[in-house]
Enzyme design. Structure first.
Site, short mmCIF file in Angstrom:
data_model
loop_
_atom_site.label_atom_id
_atom_site.label_comp_id
_atom_site.label_asym_id
_atom_site.label_seq_id
_atom_site.Cartn_x
_atom_site.Cartn_y
_atom_site.Cartn_z
N LYS A 198 0.83 -1.21 0.00
CA LYS A 198 0.00 0.00 0.00
C LYS A 198 0.87 1.27 0.00
O LYS A 198 2.07 1.21 0.25
CB LYS A 198 -0.93 -0.05 1.22
CG LYS A 198 -1.94 -1.20 1.16
CD LYS A 198 -2.91 -1.16 2.33
CE LYS A 198 -3.94 -2.27 2.25
NZ LYS A 198 -4.94 -2.20 3.34
N TYR A 210 -12.32 -1.55 -3.54
CA TYR A 210 -12.81 -1.75 -2.16
C TYR A 210 -14.33 -1.55 -2.07
O TYR A 210 -14.83 -1.24 -0.98
CB TYR A 210 -12.07 -0.82 -1.21
CG TYR A 210 -10.71 -1.35 -0.76
CD1 TYR A 210 -10.62 -2.52 0.02
CD2 TYR A 210 -9.53 -0.69 -1.07
CE1 TYR A 210 -9.39 -3.01 0.45
CE2 TYR A 210 -8.29 -1.18 -0.63
CZ TYR A 210 -8.23 -2.35 0.12
OH TYR A 210 -7.00 -2.84 0.56
N ASN A 247 -2.03 0.36 6.62
CA ASN A 247 -1.53 -0.88 7.22
C ASN A 247 -0.67 -1.73 6.28
O ASN A 247 -0.64 -2.95 6.36
CB ASN A 247 -2.69 -1.68 7.83
CG ASN A 247 -3.72 -2.09 6.82
OD1 ASN A 247 -3.58 -1.80 5.64
ND2 ASN A 247 -4.75 -2.78 7.26
N HIS A 267 -2.16 -5.39 1.56
CA HIS A 267 -3.46 -6.03 1.40
C HIS A 267 -3.24 -7.52 1.21
O HIS A 267 -2.25 -7.93 0.61
CB HIS A 267 -4.18 -5.47 0.17
CG HIS A 267 -5.35 -6.29 -0.29
ND1 HIS A 267 -6.58 -6.18 0.30
CD2 HIS A 267 -5.45 -7.25 -1.23
CE1 HIS A 267 -7.41 -7.05 -0.27
NE2 HIS A 267 -6.76 -7.70 -1.22
N GLU A 316 -9.67 -10.27 -7.46
CA GLU A 316 -8.73 -9.16 -7.26
C GLU A 316 -7.53 -9.28 -8.20
O GLU A 316 -7.04 -8.27 -8.73
CB GLU A 316 -8.28 -9.14 -5.80
CG GLU A 316 -9.43 -8.75 -4.87
CD GLU A 316 -9.12 -8.97 -3.39
OE1 GLU A 316 -10.02 -8.71 -2.58
OE2 GLU A 316 -8.00 -9.42 -3.06
P1 ATP Z 1 -7.17 -5.77 3.30
O1 ATP Z 1 -8.50 -6.11 2.67
O2 ATP Z 1 -6.60 -4.44 2.84
O3 ATP Z 1 -6.19 -6.91 3.21
P2 ATP Z 1 -8.20 -6.54 5.85
O4 ATP Z 1 -8.85 -7.65 5.10
O5 ATP Z 1 -7.29 -6.90 6.97
O6 ATP Z 1 -7.39 -5.59 4.88
P3 ATP Z 1 -10.70 -5.13 5.75
O7 ATP Z 1 -11.73 -5.24 6.81
O8 ATP Z 1 -10.91 -5.83 4.45
O9 ATP Z 1 -9.29 -5.53 6.40
O10 ATP Z 1 -10.48 -3.57 5.48
C1 ATP Z 1 -9.90 -3.10 4.27
C2 ATP Z 1 -8.96 -1.97 4.58
O11 ATP Z 1 -9.72 -0.86 5.05
C3 ATP Z 1 -7.98 -2.23 5.74
O12 ATP Z 1 -6.85 -2.94 5.35
C4 ATP Z 1 -7.64 -0.83 6.15
O13 ATP Z 1 -6.72 -0.21 5.23
C5 ATP Z 1 -8.99 -0.15 6.04
N1 ATP Z 1 -9.73 -0.22 7.31
C6 ATP Z 1 -10.33 -1.31 7.85
N2 ATP Z 1 -10.93 -1.02 9.03
C7 ATP Z 1 -10.71 0.31 9.23
C8 ATP Z 1 -11.06 1.24 10.25
N3 ATP Z 1 -11.78 0.86 11.31
N4 ATP Z 1 -10.65 2.52 10.11
C9 ATP Z 1 -9.93 2.93 9.04
N5 ATP Z 1 -9.56 2.11 8.03
C10 ATP Z 1 -9.94 0.82 8.12
MG MG Z 2 -10.00 -7.34 3.36
#
Ligand code: ATP
Ligand code: MG
Length: 141
Positions: free
Chosen positions: A11, A51, A114, A117, A128
């Site tokens: 990211k 997303y 974070n 992904h 994806e």
């Molecule tokens: P990713 O899909 O990016 O691998 P993930 O599966 O661990 O991450 P998801 O719940 O799919 O988490 O959320 C997608 C992305 O949205 C997260 O990786 C983060 O960048 C962002 N995100 C998730 N929760 C929050 C939150 N509470 N506040 C801000 N950003 C968030």
């Molecule tokens: Mg996710």
């Protein structure tokens, strides 16, 4: 069922801080083969499409801004049990909850920024991967 492909992005926060090389090294050392790889930059609409599953969530607009704020690296990875093993390698969404030694523990700034992904299912890994790569761009032998 064991799976053998997943999709990842390094990211904007991680790429911008020069951590892409270290993250790719961890991915390779964990036994993942890179089948496709690309440096690109998403515009806000494309980040929103990627997303879209989160469009009702309160953080959606911020997430689209963040994911379009700088270059990203997209990749398709291969390994036995790829989806689950990769989620384990990257750690919890919130780096404060991520296990020691995981990519997010080492490199993530916040729950939003974070670092990486990782696909959450076989089905999404396929969707994806196809979002970023044509069949011709994926190593297939
Ligand atoms: P990713 O899909 O990016 O691998 P993930 O599966 O661990 O991450 P998801 O719940 O799919 O988490 O959320 C997608 C992305 O949205 C997260 O990786 C983060 O960048 C962002 N995100 C998730 N929760 C929050 C939150 N509470 N506040 C801000 N950003 C968030
Ligand atoms: Mg996710």
């Amino acid at each position: 069922m064991a799976t053998n492909r997943t999709f990842t992005m390094i990211k904007p926060d991680a790429f911008g801080e020069g951590n892409a090389g270290a993250i790719l090294k961890m991915i390779e050392e964990a036994g993942f083969n890179i089948l496709a790889l690309k440096l690109t930059k998403l515009d806000k609409a494309t980040a929103g499409k990627f997303y879209a599953v989160h469009k009702e969530r309160p953080f959606y607009m911020d997430l689209c801004d963040y994911m379009s704020s700088g270059p990203i690296i997209a990749a398709i990875l291969e390994k036995d049990n790829a989806v689950a093993d990769f989620r384990k390698l990257i750690g919890a969404t919130n780096p404060k909850e991520a296990e020691e030694g995981t990519i997010r523990k080492l490199f993530a700034k916040s729950i939003e920024a974070n670092a990486v992904h990782g696909s959450d299912s076989d089905e999404n890994a396929k969707i994806e991967g196809s979002f970023f790569f044509s069949e011709l761009e994926i190593i297939n032998d």
